[in-house]
Design a protein around this motif. Structure first.
Motif, PDB file in Angstrom:
ATOM      1  N   ALA A  27       0.829  -1.204   0.000  1.00 23.78           N
ATOM      2  CA  ALA A  27       0.000   0.000   0.000  1.00 23.78           C
ATOM      3  C   ALA A  27       0.866   1.258   0.000  1.00 23.78           C
ATOM      4  O   ALA A  27       0.620   2.190  -0.768  1.00 23.78           O
ATOM      5  CB  ALA A  27      -0.925  -0.008   1.218  1.00 23.78           C
ATOM      6  N   VAL A  28       1.886   1.283   0.836  1.00 23.95           N
ATOM      7  CA  VAL A  28       2.803   2.429   0.899  1.00 23.95           C
ATOM      8  C   VAL A  28       3.540   2.564  -0.434  1.00 23.95           C
ATOM      9  O   VAL A  28       3.663   3.659  -0.982  1.00 23.95           O
ATOM     10  CB  VAL A  28       3.783   2.287   2.081  1.00 23.95           C
ATOM     11  CG1 VAL A  28       4.911   3.303   1.995  1.00 23.95           C
ATOM     12  CG2 VAL A  28       3.040   2.417   3.404  1.00 23.95           C
ATOM     13  N   HIS A  50       4.334  14.513   2.573  1.00 23.78           N
ATOM     14  CA  HIS A  50       3.220  14.895   3.440  1.00 23.78           C
ATOM     15  C   HIS A  50       2.223  13.749   3.620  1.00 23.78           C
ATOM     16  O   HIS A  50       1.692  13.566   4.721  1.00 23.78           O
ATOM     17  CB  HIS A  50       2.512  16.139   2.905  1.00 23.78           C
ATOM     18  CG  HIS A  50       3.276  17.392   3.145  1.00 23.78           C
ATOM     19  ND1 HIS A  50       3.149  18.151   4.282  1.00 23.78           N
ATOM     20  CD2 HIS A  50       4.213  18.009   2.403  1.00 23.78           C
ATOM     21  CE1 HIS A  50       3.956  19.185   4.224  1.00 23.78           C
ATOM     22  NE2 HIS A  50       4.621  19.119   3.085  1.00 23.78           N
ATOM     23  N   PHE A  51       1.988  12.992   2.554  1.00 21.98           N
ATOM     24  CA  PHE A  51       1.086  11.853   2.671  1.00 21.98           C
ATOM     25  C   PHE A  51       1.618  10.867   3.713  1.00 21.98           C
ATOM     26  O   PHE A  51       0.885  10.430   4.600  1.00 21.98           O
ATOM     27  CB  PHE A  51       0.915  11.149   1.316  1.00 21.98           C
ATOM     28  CG  PHE A  51       0.007   9.954   1.405  1.00 21.98           C
ATOM     29  CD1 PHE A  51      -1.367  10.101   1.342  1.00 21.98           C
ATOM     30  CD2 PHE A  51       0.531   8.674   1.578  1.00 21.98           C
ATOM     31  CE1 PHE A  51      -2.209   9.000   1.443  1.00 21.98           C
ATOM     32  CE2 PHE A  51      -0.305   7.573   1.682  1.00 21.98           C
ATOM     33  CZ  PHE A  51      -1.673   7.737   1.612  1.00 21.98           C
ATOM     34  N   LEU A  52       2.897  10.548   3.608  1.00 27.33           N
ATOM     35  CA  LEU A  52       3.480   9.600   4.549  1.00 27.33           C
ATOM     36  C   LEU A  52       3.505  10.155   5.971  1.00 27.33           C
ATOM     37  O   LEU A  52       3.299   9.418   6.937  1.00 27.33           O
ATOM     38  CB  LEU A  52       4.886   9.206   4.099  1.00 27.33           C
ATOM     39  CG  LEU A  52       4.929   8.393   2.802  1.00 27.33           C
ATOM     40  CD1 LEU A  52       6.360   8.159   2.369  1.00 27.33           C
ATOM     41  CD2 LEU A  52       4.186   7.067   2.962  1.00 27.33           C
ATOM     42  N   PRO A  69      -2.361   7.033  15.583  1.00 27.26           N
ATOM     43  CA  PRO A  69      -2.063   6.496  16.912  1.00 27.26           C
ATOM     44  C   PRO A  69      -2.007   4.964  16.971  1.00 27.26           C
ATOM     45  O   PRO A  69      -1.307   4.408  17.811  1.00 27.26           O
ATOM     46  CB  PRO A  69      -3.206   7.029  17.783  1.00 27.26           C
ATOM     47  CG  PRO A  69      -4.293   7.373  16.835  1.00 27.26           C
ATOM     48  CD  PRO A  69      -3.638   7.724  15.529  1.00 27.26           C
ATOM     49  N   ASN A  70      -2.699   4.288  16.084  1.00 23.82           N
ATOM     50  CA  ASN A  70      -2.771   2.822  16.139  1.00 23.82           C
ATOM     51  C   ASN A  70      -1.783   2.124  15.204  1.00 23.82           C
ATOM     52  O   ASN A  70      -1.884   0.925  14.986  1.00 23.82           O
ATOM     53  CB  ASN A  70      -4.190   2.362  15.825  1.00 23.82           C
ATOM     54  CG  ASN A  70      -4.664   2.847  14.461  1.00 23.82           C
ATOM     55  OD1 ASN A  70      -4.076   3.745  13.874  1.00 23.82           O
ATOM     56  ND2 ASN A  70      -5.728   2.242  13.977  1.00 23.82           N
ATOM     57  N   ILE A  71      -0.817   2.846  14.678  1.00 23.25           N
ATOM     58  CA  ILE A  71       0.109   2.250  13.718  1.00 23.25           C
ATOM     59  C   ILE A  71       1.144   1.374  14.452  1.00 23.25           C
ATOM     60  O   ILE A  71       1.642   1.744  15.516  1.00 23.25           O
ATOM     61  CB  ILE A  71       0.782   3.336  12.854  1.00 23.25           C
ATOM     62  CG1 ILE A  71       1.458   2.703  11.644  1.00 23.25           C
ATOM     63  CG2 ILE A  71       1.733   4.174  13.659  1.00 23.25           C
ATOM     64  CD1 ILE A  71       1.798   3.712  10.574  1.00 23.25           C
ATOM     65  N   LEU A  72       1.426   0.243  13.880  1.00 20.69           N
ATOM     66  CA  LEU A  72       2.391  -0.685  14.468  1.00 20.69           C
ATOM     67  C   LEU A  72       3.817  -0.144  14.307  1.00 20.69           C
ATOM     68  O   LEU A  72       4.111   0.534  13.315  1.00 20.69           O
ATOM     69  CB  LEU A  72       2.289  -2.051  13.796  1.00 20.69           C
ATOM     70  CG  LEU A  72       0.949  -2.778  13.925  1.00 20.69           C
ATOM     71  CD1 LEU A  72       0.950  -4.036  13.069  1.00 20.69           C
ATOM     72  CD2 LEU A  72       0.677  -3.112  15.385  1.00 20.69           C
ATOM     73  N   ILE A  76       7.368   3.300   6.956  1.00 25.38           N
ATOM     74  CA  ILE A  76       6.985   4.616   6.447  1.00 25.38           C
ATOM     75  C   ILE A  76       8.127   5.603   6.609  1.00 25.38           C
ATOM     76  O   ILE A  76       8.404   6.397   5.697  1.00 25.38           O
ATOM     77  CB  ILE A  76       5.698   5.104   7.146  1.00 25.38           C
ATOM     78  CG1 ILE A  76       4.530   4.206   6.722  1.00 25.38           C
ATOM     79  CG2 ILE A  76       5.418   6.572   6.823  1.00 25.38           C
ATOM     80  CD1 ILE A  76       3.290   4.378   7.552  1.00 25.38           C
ATOM     81  N   ASP A  77       8.802   5.558   7.720  1.00 25.06           N
ATOM     82  CA  ASP A  77       9.944   6.453   7.953  1.00 25.06           C
ATOM     83  C   ASP A  77      11.044   6.195   6.920  1.00 25.06           C
ATOM     84  O   ASP A  77      11.614   7.130   6.352  1.00 25.06           O
ATOM     85  CB  ASP A  77      10.482   6.269   9.371  1.00 25.06           C
ATOM     86  CG  ASP A  77      11.533   7.286   9.730  1.00 25.06           C
ATOM     87  OD1 ASP A  77      11.301   8.498   9.506  1.00 25.06           O
ATOM     88  OD2 ASP A  77      12.599   6.880  10.242  1.00 25.06           O
TER      89      ASP A  77
END
Length: 151
Positions: free
Chosen positions: A49-50, A82-84, A91-94, A101-102
């Motif tokens: 997805a990313v 900005h999207f990332l 808050p619920n991201i693993l 993502i980083d």
């Protein structure tokens, strides 16, 4: 995801043929598709997805560079970051998704830096021209508005 892949493949083929307008249109459709299905796709396969969203932004930046549209290319890099950033603050991201993502955001920033190094002068000129045109447009709007009220 299959439709996104199809659109992306078509956009890449158009870019290869130097049919930049078609590549841009298909790339925008692919980006819209990737963003529209992002939340559901992220739950199933975060990396894919990313990647879909980032590949779409990067492809559109490349098409813009080919078209010598420096402001637009710069905008696609910025919008990708900005999207990332909007995803990573959920808050619920693993933790492993946050790392993914980083990592991807750092890659976009690196590519964006290369773009700015390579085309920085052209980008600066385009930004100045854009600003001057905007100021002219504002001045003509004020003149028309004042004229319509008898000033």
């Amino acid at each position: 995801m299959v439709y996104w892949q199809h659109l992306t493949r078509q956009a890449n083929e158009a870019h290869t043929r130097a049919d930049y307008v078609d590549a841009q249109e298909l790339g925008k459709k692919a980006l819209a598709c990737a963003e529209a299905t992002f939340e559901d796709d992220f739950q199933l396969d975060a990396e894919s997805a990313v990647s879909a969203v980032v590949v779409s932004y990067m492809s559109l930046a490349e098409v813009s560079i080919s078209m010598k549209e420096w402001l637009q290319a710069n905008d696609y890099f910025e919008r990708g970051v900005h999207f990332l950033q909007s995803v990573i603050v959920a808050p619920n991201i693993l933790p492993e998704h946050r790392q993914l993502i980083d990592h991807v955001a750092n890659h976009i920033r690196f590519e964006w830096g290369l773009f700015q190094q390579t085309y920085g002068n052209k980008l600066a000129v385009a930004q100045r021209v854009h600003r001057v045109n905007w100021l002219k447009q504002q001045a003509s709007t004020v003149t028309v508005w004042q004229g319509s009220y008898g000033y």
